[in-house]
Design a protein around this motif. Sequence first.
Motif, PDB file in Angstrom:
ATOM      1  N   ARG A 113       0.916  -1.294  -0.110  1.00  0.00           N
ATOM      2  CA  ARG A 113      -0.017   0.025   0.000  1.00  0.00           C
ATOM      3  C   ARG A 113       1.006   1.459   0.085  1.00  0.00           C
ATOM      4  O   ARG A 113       0.557   2.045  -0.622  1.00  0.00           O
ATOM      5  CB  ARG A 113      -0.886  -0.028   1.420  1.00  0.00           C
ATOM      6  N   LEU A 114       1.928   1.252   0.757  1.00  0.00           N
ATOM      7  CA  LEU A 114       2.804   2.354   0.863  1.00  0.00           C
ATOM      8  C   LEU A 114       3.342   2.622  -0.507  1.00  0.00           C
ATOM      9  O   LEU A 114       3.407   3.907  -1.113  1.00  0.00           O
ATOM     10  CB  LEU A 114       3.762   2.249   1.868  1.00  0.00           C
ATOM     11  N   LEU A 115       3.902   1.738  -1.054  1.00  0.00           N
ATOM     12  CA  LEU A 115       4.525   1.629  -2.440  1.00  0.00           C
ATOM     13  C   LEU A 115       3.786   2.029  -3.518  1.00  0.00           C
ATOM     14  O   LEU A 115       4.286   2.951  -4.127  1.00  0.00           O
ATOM     15  CB  LEU A 115       5.081   0.317  -2.704  1.00  0.00           C
ATOM     16  N   LYS A 116       2.540   1.648  -3.671  1.00  0.00           N
ATOM     17  CA  LYS A 116       1.656   2.020  -4.554  1.00  0.00           C
ATOM     18  C   LYS A 116       1.005   3.439  -4.290  1.00  0.00           C
ATOM     19  O   LYS A 116       0.861   4.135  -5.389  1.00  0.00           O
ATOM     20  CB  LYS A 116       0.527   0.947  -4.835  1.00  0.00           C
ATOM     21  N   THR A 117       0.720   3.769  -3.127  1.00  0.00           N
ATOM     22  CA  THR A 117      -0.162   4.971  -2.898  1.00  0.00           C
ATOM     23  C   THR A 117       0.847   6.073  -2.720  1.00  0.00           C
ATOM     24  O   THR A 117       0.225   7.508  -2.780  1.00  0.00           O
ATOM     25  CB  THR A 117      -1.004   4.766  -1.636  1.00  0.00           C
ATOM     26  N   GLN A 118       2.107   6.010  -2.147  1.00  0.00           N
ATOM     27  CA  GLN A 118       3.034   6.996  -1.968  1.00  0.00           C
ATOM     28  C   GLN A 118       4.361   7.372  -2.549  1.00  0.00           C
ATOM     29  O   GLN A 118       4.525   7.844  -2.954  1.00  0.00           O
ATOM     30  CB  GLN A 118       3.218   7.031  -0.380  1.00  0.00           C
ATOM     31  N   ILE A 161      -6.814   1.907  -3.969  1.00  0.00           N
ATOM     32  CA  ILE A 161      -6.638   0.682  -4.282  1.00  0.00           C
ATOM     33  C   ILE A 161      -7.902  -0.226  -4.303  1.00  0.00           C
ATOM     34  O   ILE A 161      -8.494   0.011  -3.372  1.00  0.00           O
ATOM     35  CB  ILE A 161      -5.568   0.022  -3.284  1.00  0.00           C
ATOM     36  N   ASN A 162      -8.227  -0.920  -5.361  1.00  0.00           N
ATOM     37  CA  ASN A 162      -9.457  -1.641  -5.401  1.00  0.00           C
ATOM     38  C   ASN A 162      -9.282  -3.188  -5.341  1.00  0.00           C
ATOM     39  O   ASN A 162     -10.064  -3.863  -5.047  1.00  0.00           O
ATOM     40  CB  ASN A 162     -10.169  -1.626  -6.851  1.00  0.00           C
ATOM     41  N   SER A 209      -4.239  -3.374  -8.104  1.00  0.00           N
ATOM     42  CA  SER A 209      -4.936  -2.551  -9.046  1.00  0.00           C
ATOM     43  C   SER A 209      -5.981  -1.530  -8.549  1.00  0.00           C
ATOM     44  O   SER A 209      -6.289  -1.661  -7.306  1.00  0.00           O
ATOM     45  CB  SER A 209      -5.774  -3.590 -10.093  1.00  0.00           C
ATOM     46  N   GLY A 210      -6.108  -0.426  -9.084  1.00  0.00           N
ATOM     47  CA  GLY A 210      -6.979   0.547  -8.949  1.00  0.00           C
ATOM     48  C   GLY A 210      -7.189   1.629  -9.868  1.00  0.00           C
ATOM     49  O   GLY A 210      -6.968   1.506 -11.169  1.00  0.00           O
ATOM     50  N   ILE A 211      -7.605   2.925  -9.189  1.00  0.00           N
ATOM     51  CA  ILE A 211      -7.751   3.738  -9.954  1.00  0.00           C
ATOM     52  C   ILE A 211      -6.808   5.239  -9.820  1.00  0.00           C
ATOM     53  O   ILE A 211      -6.986   5.407  -8.278  1.00  0.00           O
ATOM     54  CB  ILE A 211      -9.400   4.384 -10.113  1.00  0.00           C
ATOM     55  N   GLY A 212      -6.224   5.711 -10.712  1.00  0.00           N
ATOM     56  CA  GLY A 212      -5.518   7.021 -10.157  1.00  0.00           C
ATOM     57  C   GLY A 212      -6.444   8.342 -10.563  1.00  0.00           C
ATOM     58  O   GLY A 212      -6.993   8.146 -11.505  1.00  0.00           O
ATOM     59  N   TYR A 213      -6.408   9.207  -9.682  1.00  0.00           N
ATOM     60  CA  TYR A 213      -7.192  10.393  -9.906  1.00  0.00           C
ATOM     61  C   TYR A 213      -5.944  11.615  -9.799  1.00  0.00           C
ATOM     62  O   TYR A 213      -5.246  11.733  -8.632  1.00  0.00           O
ATOM     63  CB  TYR A 213      -8.473  10.596  -8.744  1.00  0.00           C
ATOM     64  N   ALA A 214      -6.155  12.367 -10.757  1.00  0.00           N
ATOM     65  CA  ALA A 214      -5.249  13.600 -10.539  1.00  0.00           C
ATOM     66  C   ALA A 214      -5.698  14.936 -11.332  1.00  0.00           C
ATOM     67  O   ALA A 214      -6.679  14.978 -11.944  1.00  0.00           O
ATOM     68  CB  ALA A 214      -3.750  13.362 -11.311  1.00  0.00           C
ATOM     69  N   HIS A 252      -7.127   3.658 -14.962  1.00  0.00           N
ATOM     70  CA  HIS A 252      -7.197   2.467 -14.268  1.00  0.00           C
ATOM     71  C   HIS A 252      -5.619   1.681 -14.589  1.00  0.00           C
ATOM     72  O   HIS A 252      -5.092   1.836 -15.393  1.00  0.00           O
ATOM     73  CB  HIS A 252      -7.996   1.271 -14.980  1.00  0.00           C
ATOM     74  N   SER A 253      -5.112   1.167 -13.317  1.00  0.00           N
ATOM     75  CA  SER A 253      -3.973   0.137 -13.506  1.00  0.00           C
ATOM     76  C   SER A 253      -3.723  -0.754 -12.737  1.00  0.00           C
ATOM     77  O   SER A 253      -4.463  -0.692 -11.873  1.00  0.00           O
ATOM     78  CB  SER A 253      -2.880   1.356 -13.082  1.00  0.00           C
ATOM     79  N   SER A 254      -3.226  -1.677 -13.104  1.00  0.00           N
ATOM     80  CA  SER A 254      -3.030  -2.909 -12.468  1.00  0.00           C
ATOM     81  C   SER A 254      -1.228  -3.220 -12.480  1.00  0.00           C
ATOM     82  O   SER A 254      -0.678  -2.810 -13.376  1.00  0.00           O
ATOM     83  CB  SER A 254      -3.737  -4.250 -13.258  1.00  0.00           C
ATOM     84  N   ASN A 255      -0.801  -3.601 -11.489  1.00  0.00           N
ATOM     85  CA  ASN A 255       0.604  -3.944 -11.347  1.00  0.00           C
ATOM     86  C   ASN A 255       0.874  -5.168 -10.550  1.00  0.00           C
ATOM     87  O   ASN A 255       0.038  -5.828  -9.986  1.00  0.00           O
ATOM     88  CB  ASN A 255       1.013  -2.973 -10.172  1.00  0.00           C
ATOM     89  N   HIS A 256       1.967  -5.854 -10.988  1.00  0.00           N
ATOM     90  CA  HIS A 256       2.329  -7.083 -10.796  1.00  0.00           C
ATOM     91  C   HIS A 256       3.649  -7.103 -10.058  1.00  0.00           C
ATOM     92  O   HIS A 256       4.484  -6.207 -10.551  1.00  0.00           O
ATOM     93  CB  HIS A 256       2.419  -8.228 -11.585  1.00  0.00           C
TER      94      HIS A 256
END
Length: 150
Positions: free
Chosen positions: A33-38, A93-94, A107-112, A123-127
């Motif tokens: 969560r930290l990696l992806k959201t911050q 993150i969804n 995966s989830g949605i980025g809002y900017a 929308h993005s997905s990450n592995h």
Amino acid sequence: MKYYSSLFILLSSLFFQAPIKAEEDTSDEAQLRLLKTQLWQKAYKESDKSLLNSILHDSFQFVQNDGSISTKSKELDFITKNHWNPKSFRYEINRLDIYQKKFAVVSGIGYAERQDGTKYQYHSSNHLIKQDGRWQAISSHVSGYKEFKD
């Protein structure tokens, strides 16, 4: 008596192992969560090549909204030549699933919002894989990019 001792040991081991597993899963989840959201956005926002280098695995591939492919080296080059400075950004993150404590899907949605007031989302997905105690992205995919103004 021997039977009850064995049963107690078995039940105790099952009881006491569950929280340990949950803590490990929570720790991995918190790291992801930290990696992806911050951290990921911080690397791009601050053009922090070292941070992005630690986030992306050497085999990283990024499928962009237009279908083109980028690699780790292209992304590192991109942030040294381009400055991303949104007025605001958040990633929601969804889905966050961890498999065998070594592979994760986020995966989830980025809002900017840009400085000019134009808003966008995607929308993005990450592995990601976990090696040597740290998570690194091996792939990303972006789709559904939309721009709009209020």
